[in-house]
Design an enzyme around this catalytic site. Structure first.
Site, mmCIF file in Angstrom:
data_model
loop_
_atom_site.group_PDB
_atom_site.id
_atom_site.type_symbol
_atom_site.label_atom_id
_atom_site.label_comp_id
_atom_site.label_asym_id
_atom_site.label_seq_id
_atom_site.Cartn_x
_atom_site.Cartn_y
_atom_site.Cartn_z
ATOM 1 N N GLY A 36 0.842 -1.210 0.000
ATOM 2 C CA GLY A 36 0.000 0.000 0.000
ATOM 3 C C GLY A 36 0.866 1.246 0.000
ATOM 4 O O GLY A 36 0.684 2.159 -0.819
ATOM 5 N N HIS A 37 1.860 1.274 0.891
ATOM 6 C CA HIS A 37 2.777 2.418 0.939
ATOM 7 C C HIS A 37 3.567 2.513 -0.369
ATOM 8 O O HIS A 37 3.753 3.596 -0.919
ATOM 9 C CB HIS A 37 3.796 2.249 2.072
ATOM 10 N N GLY A 147 -3.258 7.553 0.990
ATOM 11 C CA GLY A 147 -4.109 6.418 0.637
ATOM 12 C C GLY A 147 -5.578 6.697 0.980
ATOM 13 O O GLY A 147 -5.867 7.298 2.018
ATOM 14 N N LYS A 149 -7.382 4.599 1.989
ATOM 15 C CA LYS A 149 -7.631 3.780 3.187
ATOM 16 C C LYS A 149 -7.966 4.677 4.382
ATOM 17 O O LYS A 149 -8.823 4.355 5.190
ATOM 18 C CB LYS A 149 -6.384 2.944 3.458
ATOM 19 N N ASP A 150 -7.249 5.818 4.485
ATOM 20 C CA ASP A 150 -7.518 6.771 5.562
ATOM 21 C C ASP A 150 -8.321 7.932 4.982
ATOM 22 O O ASP A 150 -7.816 9.039 4.821
ATOM 23 C CB ASP A 150 -6.194 7.244 6.168
ATOM 24 N N SER A 185 -2.304 -3.105 5.945
ATOM 25 C CA SER A 185 -2.073 -2.177 7.046
ATOM 26 C C SER A 185 -0.879 -2.669 7.844
ATOM 27 O O SER A 185 -0.693 -3.885 7.995
ATOM 28 C CB SER A 185 -3.306 -2.145 7.955
ATOM 29 N N ARG A 187 -0.666 -2.606 10.857
ATOM 30 C CA ARG A 187 -1.214 -3.262 12.050
ATOM 31 C C ARG A 187 -1.551 -4.738 11.804
ATOM 32 O O ARG A 187 -1.692 -5.499 12.756
ATOM 33 C CB ARG A 187 -2.465 -2.527 12.532
#
Ligand code: AMP
Length: 283
Positions: A36-37, A147, A149-150, A185, A187
């Site tokens: 993702g990053h 992203g 995502k956030d 993620s 996490r």
């Protein structure tokens, strides 16, 4: 790849690059990098002469010290991944370099930070706003990549960029998922084997919500269905499920045709907090 840990040395280097008219793309991260990053680095590389990644676990955006302490740190692996991705510059400050003492500036984002993540993580968006403003000020990137995502974080950063007249263009990029649908993620590294097995159900709950809304149900009815779905999986504890306008983040009770809708949720899986969202046009 050049690595800087000090603000002044980074500024000097970037000044020389700007004098040479180089465009610069920023990818701000907290490390423990995944695809993702790295996708953000690839978008940046496409658009800019130089790409810079920052790795900084920003203490002032954590409301729980336990979450901060448990945040995975993988600096060596991160640097290898960035090098392989063709990143040109890395900014790797420690907390003392970034803040000296805890900053006294706080940010509020009217109408954007009092729901969803903002409601459940006190001071989170203030911390995000301060660190991103600081990075924009130090680096002065031509473009910065975030992203989807956030989603709420992007809305806040877009507002801040506009309100404070930063010259940086902010760009939202698609969510990268594992093959089974789980949003990548940092996490996820903390999930147990059993938790990792059920984790994709989180995205499934959002897909179910999308289908339910499309079938003509209201937000309240849809929320109920999502709650029931999540309750059946004992490992999960749903924190919130929200149906909002994808730009203004205003709550939507009955979606209108043509509206861009975001379905956003946060849930604990064991003691790991996951977030995810789906954005779609209501037809
Ligand atoms: P973080 O290190 O979690 O602060 O994330 C740094 C940046 O990477 C943020 O802009 C995130 O939205 C983005 N990001 C994190 N996970 C993903 C993902 N699965 N797909 C795309 N971007 C992501």
């Amino acid at each position: 790849m050049r690595i800087f840990t000090e603000i002044s040395l980074l500024r000097n280097y970037l000044f020389s690059q700007k004098q040479a008219n180089k465009t610069l793309g920023l990818v701000a991260t907290m490390g423990a990098l995944h695809q993702g990053h790295l996708s953000l680095i690839f978008y940046s590389k496409k658009d800019n002469d130089l790409s810079i990644a920052s790795i900084f676990v920003n203490p002032i955006q954590f409301d729980k010290s336990s979450d901060l302490e448990k945040y995975p740190k993988k600096t060596k692996e991160d640097l290898d991944k960035l090098e392989q991705a063709g990143c040109d510059i890395v900014f790797l400050p420690d907390a003392k370099q970034m803040y000296g003492k805890t900053p006294k500036v706080k940010m509020i984002f009217e109408g954007l930070d009092n729901t969803m993540e903002g409601e459940h993580r006190e001071g989170h968006f203030s911390g995000v706003g301060v660190v991103v403003a600081k990075l924009f000020n130090i680096i002065q990137p031509t473009r910065a990549y975030f992203g989807q995502k956030d989603l709420q974080q992007f809305a806040v950063i877009r507002q801040m960029t506009e309100d404070l007249s930063f010259e940086t263009e902010v760009i939202s990029c698609p969510i990268v998922r594992e093959k089974d649908g789980l949003a990548m993620s940092s996490r996820n590294l903390r999930l147990t084997e059993k938790e990792r097995e059920v984790a994709p159900k989180f995205q499934k709950s959002l897909l179910l919500a999308q289908k339910t809304l499309k079938s003509g149900k209201t937000t309240n009815q849809t929320s109920e269905i999502v709650r029931e779905f999540m309750e059946e999986i004992s490992e999960f504890e749903l924190e919130y499920f929200s149906v909002v306008d994808s730009q203004s983040l205003e709550a939507i009770e009955i979606p209108q045709v043509g509206q861009s809708i975001a379905l956003c949720a946060a849930a604990f899986l064991g003691n790991v907090r996951l977030i995810d969202n789906i954005v779609f046009n209501f037809e």
